[in-house]
Scaffold this motif. Structure first.
Motif, mmCIF file in Angstrom:
data_model
loop_
_atom_site.group_PDB
_atom_site.id
_atom_site.type_symbol
_atom_site.label_atom_id
_atom_site.label_comp_id
_atom_site.label_asym_id
_atom_site.label_seq_id
_atom_site.Cartn_x
_atom_site.Cartn_y
_atom_site.Cartn_z
ATOM 1 N N TRP A 1 0.922 -1.149 0.095
ATOM 2 C CA TRP A 1 -0.013 0.003 -0.102
ATOM 3 C C TRP A 1 1.022 1.311 -0.035
ATOM 4 O O TRP A 1 0.600 2.183 -0.661
ATOM 5 N N ILE A 2 2.025 1.241 0.841
ATOM 6 C CA ILE A 2 2.718 2.276 0.698
ATOM 7 C C ILE A 2 3.518 2.429 -0.906
ATOM 8 O O ILE A 2 3.450 3.705 -1.137
ATOM 9 N N PHE A 3 3.770 1.594 -1.353
ATOM 10 C CA PHE A 3 4.262 1.620 -2.650
ATOM 11 C C PHE A 3 3.208 2.117 -3.665
ATOM 12 O O PHE A 3 3.422 3.003 -4.337
ATOM 13 N N ILE A 4 2.122 1.527 -3.526
ATOM 14 C CA ILE A 4 0.859 2.176 -4.307
ATOM 15 C C ILE A 4 0.715 3.664 -4.152
ATOM 16 O O ILE A 4 0.386 4.463 -5.055
ATOM 17 N N VAL A 5 0.820 4.104 -2.893
ATOM 18 C CA VAL A 5 0.748 5.678 -2.440
ATOM 19 C C VAL A 5 1.654 6.220 -2.976
ATOM 20 O O VAL A 5 1.529 7.483 -3.849
ATOM 21 N N THR A 6 2.887 5.927 -3.035
ATOM 22 C CA THR A 6 4.100 6.616 -3.765
ATOM 23 C C THR A 6 4.074 6.664 -5.076
ATOM 24 O O THR A 6 4.309 7.570 -5.932
ATOM 25 N N ASP A 7 3.545 5.451 -5.674
ATOM 26 C CA ASP A 7 3.647 5.502 -7.210
ATOM 27 C C ASP A 7 2.432 6.176 -7.662
ATOM 28 O O ASP A 7 2.551 6.698 -8.876
ATOM 29 N N GLY A 8 1.373 6.264 -6.967
ATOM 30 C CA GLY A 8 0.147 7.125 -7.225
ATOM 31 C C GLY A 8 0.538 8.470 -7.400
ATOM 32 O O GLY A 8 0.039 9.401 -8.014
ATOM 33 N N LEU A 9 1.476 8.799 -6.312
ATOM 34 C CA LEU A 9 2.036 10.394 -6.521
ATOM 35 C C LEU A 9 2.637 10.866 -7.726
ATOM 36 O O LEU A 9 2.716 11.890 -8.127
ATOM 37 N N LEU A 10 3.362 9.715 -8.089
ATOM 38 C CA LEU A 10 4.240 10.013 -9.401
ATOM 39 C C LEU A 10 3.087 10.237 -10.386
ATOM 40 O O LEU A 10 3.221 11.379 -11.239
ATOM 41 N N PHE A 11 2.042 9.460 -10.690
ATOM 42 C CA PHE A 11 0.999 9.893 -11.668
ATOM 43 C C PHE A 11 0.245 11.041 -11.425
ATOM 44 O O PHE A 11 -0.176 11.975 -12.274
ATOM 45 N N SER A 12 0.110 11.489 -10.121
ATOM 46 C CA SER A 12 -0.601 12.621 -9.584
ATOM 47 C C SER A 12 0.331 13.954 -10.123
ATOM 48 O O SER A 12 -0.298 14.669 -10.684
ATOM 49 N N GLY A 13 1.758 13.711 -9.963
ATOM 50 C CA GLY A 13 2.723 14.593 -10.437
ATOM 51 C C GLY A 13 2.493 14.770 -11.793
ATOM 52 O O GLY A 13 2.437 16.014 -12.324
ATOM 53 N N LEU A 14 2.388 13.775 -12.657
ATOM 54 C CA LEU A 14 2.371 13.763 -14.130
ATOM 55 C C LEU A 14 1.010 14.454 -14.803
ATOM 56 O O LEU A 14 1.148 14.909 -15.820
ATOM 57 N N LEU A 15 -0.097 13.936 -14.100
ATOM 58 C CA LEU A 15 -1.306 14.526 -14.309
ATOM 59 C C LEU A 15 -1.425 16.015 -13.913
ATOM 60 O O LEU A 15 -1.963 16.698 -14.973
ATOM 61 N N CYS A 16 -0.718 16.410 -13.050
ATOM 62 C CA CYS A 16 -0.731 17.903 -12.586
ATOM 63 C C CYS A 16 0.207 18.704 -13.425
ATOM 64 O O CYS A 16 -0.080 19.787 -14.048
ATOM 65 N N GLY A 17 1.316 18.278 -14.047
ATOM 66 C CA GLY A 17 2.093 18.606 -15.114
ATOM 67 C C GLY A 17 1.342 18.831 -16.415
ATOM 68 O O GLY A 17 1.275 19.771 -17.038
ATOM 69 N N TYR A 18 0.370 17.793 -16.875
ATOM 70 C CA TYR A 18 -0.319 17.872 -18.011
ATOM 71 C C TYR A 18 -1.284 19.170 -17.747
ATOM 72 O O TYR A 18 -1.517 19.888 -18.887
ATOM 73 N N GLY A 19 -1.996 19.162 -16.585
ATOM 74 C CA GLY A 19 -3.068 20.236 -16.352
ATOM 75 C C GLY A 19 -2.064 21.647 -16.472
ATOM 76 O O GLY A 19 -2.763 22.316 -17.285
ATOM 77 N N PHE A 20 -0.998 21.696 -16.116
ATOM 78 C CA PHE A 20 -0.164 22.948 -16.462
ATOM 79 C C PHE A 20 -0.123 23.176 -17.942
ATOM 80 O O PHE A 20 -0.368 24.421 -18.161
ATOM 81 N N LEU A 21 0.363 22.215 -18.189
ATOM 82 C CA LEU A 21 0.770 22.501 -20.086
ATOM 83 C C LEU A 21 -0.577 22.835 -20.612
ATOM 84 O O LEU A 21 -0.633 23.711 -21.389
ATOM 85 N N ARG A 22 -1.687 22.341 -20.407
ATOM 86 C CA ARG A 22 -2.980 22.340 -20.925
ATOM 87 C C ARG A 22 -3.340 23.859 -20.716
ATOM 88 O O ARG A 22 -3.917 24.761 -21.660
ATOM 89 N N MET A 23 -3.448 24.253 -19.155
ATOM 90 C CA MET A 23 -4.041 25.441 -18.872
ATOM 91 C C MET A 23 -3.295 26.633 -19.286
ATOM 92 O O MET A 23 -3.846 27.836 -19.468
ATOM 93 N N ALA A 24 -1.614 26.510 -19.335
ATOM 94 C CA ALA A 24 -0.951 27.699 -19.608
ATOM 95 C C ALA A 24 -0.889 27.707 -20.932
ATOM 96 O O ALA A 24 -0.061 28.709 -21.434
ATOM 97 N N ASN A 25 -1.534 26.950 -21.716
ATOM 98 C CA ASN A 25 -1.316 26.845 -23.378
ATOM 99 C C ASN A 25 -1.793 28.052 -23.778
ATOM 100 O O ASN A 25 -3.236 28.000 -23.807
ATOM 101 N N THR A 26 -1.306 28.864 -24.863
ATOM 102 C CA THR A 26 -2.068 29.918 -25.484
ATOM 103 C C THR A 26 -2.519 29.201 -27.056
ATOM 104 O O THR A 26 -3.654 29.837 -27.195
ATOM 105 N N ILE A 27 -2.104 28.096 -27.361
ATOM 106 C CA ILE A 27 -2.785 27.502 -28.467
ATOM 107 C C ILE A 27 -4.042 26.681 -27.808
ATOM 108 O O ILE A 27 -3.598 25.801 -26.913
ATOM 109 N N PRO A 28 -5.084 26.508 -28.291
ATOM 110 C CA PRO A 28 -6.279 25.918 -27.813
ATOM 111 C C PRO A 28 -5.701 24.267 -27.833
ATOM 112 O O PRO A 28 -5.331 23.640 -28.892
ATOM 113 N N TRP A 29 -6.121 23.486 -26.737
ATOM 114 C CA TRP A 29 -5.934 22.055 -26.907
ATOM 115 C C TRP A 29 -6.931 21.414 -27.972
ATOM 116 O O TRP A 29 -8.189 21.821 -27.887
#
Lengths: 101, 213
Positions: free
Chosen positions: B31-59
């Motif tokens: 479970w501890i591994f799953i939480v830490t691995d989940g945080l990896l994907f959480s970071g990736l999804l937040c990064g994706y959200g940043f790229l999408r929201m900060a983009n001047t070209i429409p997604w």
């Protein structure tokens, strides 16, 4: 599929499977109803969380574990993700504003 | 500091006993591994959200780039493999080794089908001009006007997820073979199951946030 698949021991997995499929179809169809964009996003995110809860609770047995384990997992993932997003979101808007100017 | 005071500071008042989560150390660590691995994907999804929201070209509209019914099929395969995995775990817990092994192989089949679909999707998108650094100039994706962050987000998110599916398949194959030989206890099947359901869980987020929103 064995007889026991439809019996009580494995029933929870297949009921969960059916509900997950229904939710997935509902999510796919949602766009056809031409609802406001913000409402569509809220709808999709809400159902995403329902699906995640069902997978965590029924497939991963978190419903049947001791509550502190479930809280550690759910809070650990949810709270840290929200904090991360809360720090990133305003930054992305300010980047967007500065680029548009 | 006298001995009594020292003991008061150093002694643990932990009231959780030897197993505060009422779970074995293997399950707790999983479970501890799953939480830490989940945080990896959480970071990736937040990064994706940043790229999408900060983009001047429409997604781009996802249905213009991907075949959404095909992505829905992939989702169906993964959800079904999670149900077969759950059944395998349930059977292993009941001591029904034959059913456990049979459903483990069905899960592996589902996982392999999902990976095959992902390979097909990647081939299709690469053929349309998607590259990690952005769309190829003159390609179909460039004509659609997709921002260069779009294919990057696609390859990173689905690539990380696909690598988890692949490692899950390796774990499941070993588990199925060892369970067939009677060498893996029910808990081993349960640990493999937790990992597989986690892979399904991550897909729920990627499917919604990348393909539907």
């Amino acid at each position: 599929m064995s007889e026991s698949t439809h019996g009580s021991p494995y029933r929870v997995y297949w009921i969960t499977w059916a509900i997950l499929l229904v939710i997935t179809v509902a999510m796919l169809m949602a766009e056809r109803f031409h609802m406001p964009r913000w409402f569509l996003i809220v709808f999709l995110v809400a159902f995403m969380m329902v699906k995640a809860t069902m997978i965590g609770g029924n497939f991963m047995h978190l419903r049947f574990e001791k509550r502190n384990l479930a809280v550690m997992v759910a809070a650990g993932l949810l709270v840290t993700s929200l904090i991360l997003f809360a720090y990133i979101a305003p930054e992305s808007w300010s980047v967007l504003r500065s680029t548009v100017r | 500091m006298d001995h009594g005071a020292h003991a008061a500071v150093m002694e643990s008042h932990w009231g959780g006993g030897v197993s505060p989560f009422a779970a074995t150390w293997q399950k707790t660590m999983m479970w501890i591994f799953i939480v830490t691995d989940g945080l990896l994907f959480s970071g990736l999804l937040c990064g994706y959200g940043f790229l999408r929201m900060a983009n001047t070209i429409p997604w781009p509209k996802q249905s213009a780039v991907f075949s959404i019914p095909f992505i829905a099929l992939m989702t169906f395969i993964l959800i079904t493999s999670s149900a077969t995995m759950g059944t395998a775990v349930g059977a292993a817990r009941l001591g029904d080794r034959r059913t456990a092994v049979r459903f483990l192989w069905l899960t592996i089949l589902g996982g392999a089908a999902f990976l095959g679909c992902q390979a097909y999707e990647w081939t299709h998108v690469i053929h349309d001009g998607a590259r990690l650094y952005g769309p190829l100039s003159g390609s179909e994706l460039a004509h659609l006007g997709v921002p260069r962050q779009f294919p990057a987000a696609f390859f990173i998110l689905t690539g990380f997820h696909g690598s988890h599916v692949l490692s899950g398949l390796v774990i499941l194959t070993i588990t199925a073979l060892r369970t067939g030989l009677g060498k893996t206890p029910a808990q081993g099947v349960e640990m493999a199951g937790l990992y597989w359901h986690f892979v399904d869980l991550v897909w729920v987020f990627i499917f919604t946030l990348f393909y539907l929103v």
